[in-house]
Enzyme design. Structure first.
Site, mmCIF file in Angstrom:
data_model
loop_
_atom_site.group_PDB
_atom_site.id
_atom_site.type_symbol
_atom_site.label_atom_id
_atom_site.label_comp_id
_atom_site.label_asym_id
_atom_site.label_seq_id
_atom_site.Cartn_x
_atom_site.Cartn_y
_atom_site.Cartn_z
ATOM 1 C CG HIS A 32 1.318 1.013 5.118
ATOM 2 N ND1 HIS A 32 2.611 0.690 4.167
ATOM 3 C CD2 HIS A 32 0.529 -0.090 5.121
ATOM 4 C CE1 HIS A 32 2.167 -0.193 3.733
ATOM 5 N NE2 HIS A 32 1.229 -0.795 4.212
ATOM 6 C CB THR A 76 -7.900 -13.823 -2.181
ATOM 7 O OG1 THR A 76 -6.347 -13.554 -1.761
ATOM 8 C CG2 THR A 76 -8.316 -13.015 -3.123
ATOM 9 C CB SER A 128 -0.809 -0.040 1.092
ATOM 10 O OG SER A 128 -1.679 -0.958 1.264
#
Length: 227
Positions: free
Chosen positions: A65, A222, A60
């Site tokens: 963060h 996922t 990211s």
């Protein structure tokens, strides 16, 4: 805008995040300064934008963060347990550990990073060892291979949980593993659809309150995949 910034080095990047009021707390600033992104993001290490780290995933942008650390900072105290779901490169896991270390002796608390891709588990361990092997050797960080959607019951309950990928709906299993008084920060929404960064707070009686923070765009959270 902070997300258009590029630092000449890690300290300069963090300074700009502070200058743009993405970072407001000294302890967050110090944790990010002490965790040099070059160990976790070899390409464009100091650009405030997502970067590919392999295995079809990204690290990211630094400002995201920083937001996560700011949002969870009051829940990361001596003795706290922190869960970083989708820990990827290991960067934010290391930031949480350093934030914890600054408040107490190393080992007074635990940061668990969970990642379902074996190659990323190996990568994060390599990255953290290159940065500071004592974070692993002391036991303050544990990297676990597993389905982050199910959390990590072995080390629950957690005082702070961060999720680095978008859950399609409210992640009830992670909320179950949240300690009373704890906080979960997670992007929620479908892949390629409307996603929002959401905050779930569990009070002393176990009642959960949801706060929608901002629109975001993350890769989907996922399950385990066959290599």
């Amino acid at each position: 805008m902070a997300w258009r910034s590029v630092g000449k080095d890690n300290a300069d990047l963090v300074r700009k995040l502070r200058e743009f009021n993405i970072i407001s707390k000294d302890a967050v600033e110090n944790a990010m300064k002490d965790t040099d992104r070059k160990f976790y993001c070899p390409n464009n290490s100091y650009m405030d934008a997502p970067q590919t780290i392999g295995c079809g995933v990204t690290i990211s942008a630094p400002h995201m963060h920083a937001y996560a650390l700011e949002l969870l900072s009051n829940h990361v105290r001596p003795g706290s347990r922190v869960l970083d779901v989708g820990s990827g490169s290991g960067y934010l896991t290391a930031c949480f550990a350093r934030y914890l270390k600054a408040q107490a002796d190393l080992g007074s608390g635990l940061v668990v990073g969970i990642e379902h891709q074996p190659k990323l588990v190996e990568l994060s361990l390599k990255n953290i060892r290159s940065d500071d092997a004592s974070l692993l050797e002391s036991g303050v960080i544990k990297i676990v291979e597993g389905d982050g959607r199910l959390g990590c019951p072995e080390h629950a309950p957690y005082d702070a949980i961060h999720v680095g990928a978008a859950a399609p709906e409210t992640p009830t299993e992670l909320i179950t593993q949240l300690n009373n008084g704890g906080r979960l920060v997670v992007p929620v929404g479908p892949a390629l659809g409307s996603q929002y960064l959401e905050q779930y707070d569990k009070d002393a009686s176990g009642t959960v309150t949801k706060t929608r923070l901002m629109g975001v765009m993350y890769v989907p959270l996922t399950d385990l995949k066959t290599p």
